[in-house]
Enzyme design. Structure first.
Site, short mmCIF file in Angstrom:
data_model
loop_
_atom_site.label_atom_id
_atom_site.label_comp_id
_atom_site.label_asym_id
_atom_site.label_seq_id
_atom_site.Cartn_x
_atom_site.Cartn_y
_atom_site.Cartn_z
CB THR A 73 -0.97 -0.03 1.21
OG1 THR A 73 -1.92 1.03 1.06
CG2 THR A 73 -0.26 0.13 2.54
CG ASN A 74 -0.42 4.75 -1.32
OD1 ASN A 74 -0.99 5.61 -0.68
ND2 ASN A 74 -1.02 4.05 -2.28
NE ARG A 75 5.87 6.85 3.97
CZ ARG A 75 6.33 6.23 5.05
NH1 ARG A 75 5.61 6.21 6.14
NH2 ARG A 75 7.52 5.66 5.03
CB SER A 76 -2.74 8.10 0.25
OG SER A 76 -3.91 8.85 0.22
#
Ligand code: CTP
Length: 410
Positions: free
Chosen positions: A212-215
Site C-alpha cells: 500500500t502507500n502512505r495516503s
C-alpha cells in the site's frame, strides 16, 4: 475555519430535557467554528441537565425560552427565531418533545418554533430504549417523517440507564454532517451526481500481507464533504482509511486497484463527473498466494504487474474528469504530461511528501490550454472547496443542466 455551507447561516437549536443535552454543547462549538450563527431555545426540563449560561457563552446570543418575551420593532417575539432560521435542529429530542411536535402543541418556545419554522427541521431523538421502541413514540416519529421532518438516529449502544439498547443521541459530528447535507441541498451542484475516490489501495500478496502507500484519504474525504455541501449526490469509492465518511455520501468500500476500477466503472454510468483523489497502486503482485507465504533462508522477490490506470482509461461522452498528480520532483513537467495523458479537465498537482501526512496542502491547478495556477498553502477542506468550485464552473459551462436529472440511485 468557516465553511460556505454554514458561514452566516442561522441554526436554531432546540434542546429538550435528556442527559444527552451535554453532548450538543460540542455541536454548538463546531457550528460556531464553521461560521454559523446559533440561537438556542431550551425546554424547562433541559435546564435540569445543562445551563443556559453554557450555551450563551458559546453562541454569544441569549437563550430563548419565554414565549412571552418582549417584542421589538424588528423582532416578532415568539416566532421570529424560527422564521429567520435556515434550519431548526432539535437535539436531543425526548419522547415527550417528539409527542408534542407530532400533535402540533405549542406550549413553549421550542414547540412554537417547530410550528413557525418555514425551513427544514432536523430531529435527533435520545431516550430510554423502551421509550424509543414504544408504539406511541414510533407512531409519532412516523408522523414527523411523513411531514418531511428529518430524523437522525438514535443509535444503539450503552444508555444512561446502563442498559444496551436503542436511544443514544447520534454523535455531534453526525448531527453536524446532517445539517451540512440539508443546507447544501440547494447548492450549485444540486441535481448532479459526482463520483470521488479516496484512500490508499491495498494490493494483496497473500491472505495477510499487502502493498500500500502512505495516503491518508484526507483529501478525497474532504472533497466528498465539499461535494455534499454543494448539493451533489456523492458516491465515495473509498480504499481503506481511518476516516469516517461524510454523512449522506454513498460509500462504496474497496481494497485493491482492481476493485476500485470496477466500482468506478459501474458508478460513473449516470454521473456528471469523476474526481480521482485516491492513491491507487500502480503495481500489484502477480498472482496472489492463497496461503501465507512462508519465510525461507533465501531472499524473496515479488513479481509485480501493472494495474489499470483508472483515471486515464475511464471515459464516457460528457463525463468531466478531475485528477491529482502526486509528485516529489519536476512537478510542472510531470503534471503537464498527466493533464494530457489522463485526459482530464483539471489536474491538481501537489508535492506528495507535504500532502501525505498533513491537514494542509499546497496545490497547483493545471487546465487544458491555460497557464498553471499556483494556489497558496491551505487546509485540505479549503482546497476541496476550491476544486468543487472549479468543477461547478466546468459543469455550468459544459452542461448547463444536469445530465441525468431523474437519476435517483447513487
Ligand atoms: N490513478 C489512477 N489509476 C492508477 C494510478 C493513478 O486512476 N492506477 C490516478 C490517481 O488517482 C490520480 C492520478 O491518476 O488522480 C495521478 O496519480 P499519480 O500517482 O500522481 O500518478 P501515476 O499515474 O500513478 O504515475 P506516477 O506514479 O508515475 O507519477
Amino acid at each position: 475555519m468557516t465553511s460556505p455551507v454554514l458561514n452566516d447561516r442561522r441554526v436554531l437549536l432546540g434542546v429538550s430535557g435528556g442527559i444527552a443535552a451535554y453532548k450538543v454543547i460540542e455541536l454548538v462549538r463546531m457550528l460556531r467554528t464553521l461560521g454559523a450563527r446559533v440561537d438556542v431555545t431550551m425546554t424547562g426540563a433541559a435546564e435540569q441537565f445543562v445551563t443556559a449560561t453554557t450555551f450563551e457563552t458559546l453562541t454569544r446570543q441569549p437563550v430563548r425560552r419565554d414565549v412571552f418575551e418582549q417584542w421589538t420593532e424588528t423582532d416578532a417575539g415568539h416566532v421570529s427565531l424560527a422564521e429567520n432560521a435556515d434550519i431548526l435542529v432539535i437535539a436531543p429530542a425526548t419522547a415527550n418533545t417528539i409527542a408534542k411536535i407530532a400533535h402540533g402543541f405549542a406550549d413553549d418556545m421550542l414547540t412554537v418554533s417547530v410550528l413557525a419554522c418555514p425551513g427544514p427541521v432536523l430531529i435527533a431523538p435520545a431516550m430510554d430504549h423502551h421509550m424509543y421502541l414504544n408504539q406511541a413514540t414510533q407512531a409519532n416519529l412516523e408522523t414527523l417523517r411523513s411531514r418531511g421532518i428529518e430524523i437522525l438516529g438514535p443509535e444503539e449502544g450503552e444508555l444512561a440507564s446502563g442498559i444496551l439498547g436503542h436511544g443514544r443521541l447520534s454523535p455531534p459530528e453526525q448531527i453536524l454532517g446532517k445539517i451540512r447535507s440539508i443546507l447544501g441541498r440547494t447548492g450549485p451542484l444540486a441535481g448532479r451526481k459526482i463520483v470521488v475516490s479516496s484512500g490508499a489501495t491495498r494490493e494483496p500478496i497473500d491472505p495477510i500481507r499487502f502493498i500500500t502507500n502512505r495516503s491518508s484519504g484526507r483529501m478525497g474525504h474532504a472533497i466528498a464533504q465539499a461535494l455534499i455541501d454543494a448539493g451533489a449526490r456523492t458516491t465515495l469509492v473509498s480504499a481503506p482509511t481511518d476516516l469516517d465518511p461524510p454523512i449522506d455520501s454513498h460509500v462504496v468500500n474497496v481494497e485493491s486497484a482492481g476493485d476500485m476500477h470496477e466500482a468506478v466503472a459501474s458508478h460513473i454510468r449516470d454521473a456528471d463527473a469523476l474526481i480521482m483523489a485516491a492513491a491507487v497502486g500502480d503495481y500489484a503482485p502477480t498472482g496472489v498466494s492463497q496461503e501465507k507465504v512462508k519465510k525461507t533462508e533465501q531472499d524473496l522477490s515479488i513479481e509485480l504487474t501493472r494495474t489499470v490506470d483508472i483515471l486515464a482509461t475511464t471515459q464516457r461522452p460528457g463525463l468531466i474528469k478531475i485528477g491529482f498528480a502526486a509528485e516529489t520532483a519536476n512537478l510542472v513537467e510531470y503534471a503537464r504530461q498527466k493533464l494530457t495523458s489522463k485526459g482530464v479537465d483539471l489536474l491538481v498537482a501537489n508535492d506528495a511528501r507535504l500532502a501525505m501526512a498533513s491537514d494542509e496542502n499546497q496545490a497547483t491547478f493545471f487546465r487544458p490550454g491555460r497557464e498553471p495556477e499556483e494556489l497558496p498553502l491551505m487546509s485540505k477542506a479549503d482546497l476541496a472547496r476550491r476544486i468543487v468550485e472549479e468543477l461547478s464552473q466546468i459543469l455550468r459551462a459544459e452542461h448547463p443542466e444536469p445530465e441525468f436529472p431523474d437519476a435517483t440511485t447513487t
